[in-house]
Design a protein around this motif. Structure first.
Motif, PDB file in Angstrom:
ATOM      1  N   LYS A 126      11.097 -26.600 -12.622  1.00  0.00           N
ATOM      2  CA  LYS A 126      10.162 -26.929 -13.693  1.00  0.00           C
ATOM      3  C   LYS A 126      10.305 -28.393 -14.092  1.00  0.00           C
ATOM      4  O   LYS A 126       9.322 -29.108 -14.282  1.00  0.00           O
ATOM      5  N   THR A 127      11.564 -28.855 -14.194  1.00  0.00           N
ATOM      6  CA  THR A 127      11.820 -30.259 -14.543  1.00  0.00           C
ATOM      7  C   THR A 127      11.203 -31.209 -13.524  1.00  0.00           C
ATOM      8  O   THR A 127      10.548 -32.200 -13.886  1.00  0.00           O
ATOM      9  N   HIS A 145       7.235 -36.890  -9.522  1.00  0.00           N
ATOM     10  CA  HIS A 145       7.318 -35.438  -9.649  1.00  0.00           C
ATOM     11  C   HIS A 145       7.105 -34.795  -8.288  1.00  0.00           C
ATOM     12  O   HIS A 145       6.632 -35.441  -7.345  1.00  0.00           O
ATOM     13  N   ARG A 165       8.804 -30.559 -11.316  1.00  0.00           N
ATOM     14  CA  ARG A 165       7.341 -30.455 -11.263  1.00  0.00           C
ATOM     15  C   ARG A 165       6.691 -31.229 -12.417  1.00  0.00           C
ATOM     16  O   ARG A 165       5.634 -31.834 -12.256  1.00  0.00           O
ATOM     17  N   GLU A 166       7.346 -31.191 -13.585  1.00  0.00           N
ATOM     18  CA  GLU A 166       6.810 -31.924 -14.732  1.00  0.00           C
ATOM     19  C   GLU A 166       7.013 -33.424 -14.578  1.00  0.00           C
ATOM     20  O   GLU A 166       6.225 -34.215 -15.098  1.00  0.00           O
ATOM     21  N   GLY A 167       8.070 -33.817 -13.850  1.00  0.00           N
ATOM     22  CA  GLY A 167       8.291 -35.225 -13.556  1.00  0.00           C
ATOM     23  C   GLY A 167       9.478 -35.822 -14.283  1.00  0.00           C
ATOM     24  O   GLY A 167       9.823 -35.398 -15.390  1.00  0.00           O
ATOM     25  N   ASP A 205       5.528 -31.407  -5.970  1.00  0.00           N
ATOM     26  CA  ASP A 205       4.447 -30.422  -5.994  1.00  0.00           C
ATOM     27  C   ASP A 205       5.011 -29.004  -6.013  1.00  0.00           C
ATOM     28  O   ASP A 205       4.423 -28.098  -6.594  1.00  0.00           O
TER      29      ASP A 205
END
Length: 246
Positions: A155-156, A169, A158-160, A171
């Motif tokens: 999650k971290t 970030h 993917r959020e960047g 994908d």
């Protein structure tokens, strides 16, 4: 459609798509597209050097001079066609295993410590688009990192996160395996900044011990051994064209 040119079924046959008889059936069934138009007339002639031909939506390569290859670059080899210091580079492999290799572009540069997929082609427009960030062609990696990766890391990423040269970030992120003191993770991202995967993972506290690029777009490494080259399939070439809008 101009009277001059080559009959469409002959072009498809010469490209290895199917026999002329089967190619004729494909045309009649509306499966063949030329320059954006579905062709159903068997007498249609095309210029294979200029026309964009697709079967079932996948572009057909009709130029025999074009070369499309997949190389599994081993660790310790540099992603260059030549090296002034005499270090091993992908040009060495190409020189010994590919005829007429002088005009090949390499797509998907990797640092010397990273193993994995690099594409080689003399199709300059395809190579340019695959390397250009605006087309956002995804690349997938398997990374062995130090430590046990907890939930929430994906999650971290993917959020960047903010790196020294700007935000970055992924994908997609997945924990593939947990090893004693290590973790195997899979990362997919579409940008190509220098050592981006290593820097991302180190930034969140998981230094990379080993890194392999397993895919560029729909082209995958599969069981291909390090330092080997294979010819891309017609479907793989078509998928690359599709990914960059050609």
């Amino acid at each position: 459609m101009a009277e001059e040119g080559v009959r469409l079924q002959k072009v498809l046959s010469q490209a290895g798509i199917a026999s002329r008889r089967v190619a004729e059936r494909m045309i009649v069934d509306g499966r063949v597209e030329v320059d954006g138009h579905i062709i159903t007339e068997l007498g249609t002639r095309v210029n294979p050097d200029e026309s964009v031909i697709r079967v079932d939506g996948v572009r057909v390569r009709v130029n025999d001079d074009m070369v499309y290859l997949a190389l599994n670059k081993p660790v310790g080899m540099y992603s260059t066609m030549s090296d002034e210091l005499g270090r091993p580079c992908i040009g060495d492999v190409v020189e010994h295993r590919v005829r007429g290799n002088k005009n090949l572009f390499h797509v998907g540069r990797l640092d010397a410590d990273t193993e994995g997929l690099i594409l080689l082609t003399n199709d300059g427009e395809l190579a340019h688009r695959l390397m250009h960030p605006s087309y956002e062609v995804p690349k997938t990696y398997l990374a062995t990192v130090t430590g046990k990766v907890p939930k929430g890391v994906g999650k971290t990423l993917r959020e960047g996160v903010e790196l020294e040269d700007g935000p970055a970030h992924v994908d997609d992120f997945a924990l593939v395996d947990a090893l004693p003191g290590k973790s195997l993770v899979r990362i997919t991202l579409h940008e190509g900044r220098n050592r981006i995967v290593r820097r991302l993972l180190e930034h969140i506290g998981f230094p990379v011990e080993a890194l392999v690029r397993t895919a560029i777009g729909e082209v995958t490494l599969g069981e291909q051994k390090p330092e080997t080259i294979r010819v891309l399939t017609r479907k793989e070439i078509g998928e690359l064209y599709k990914a960059v809008g050609l």
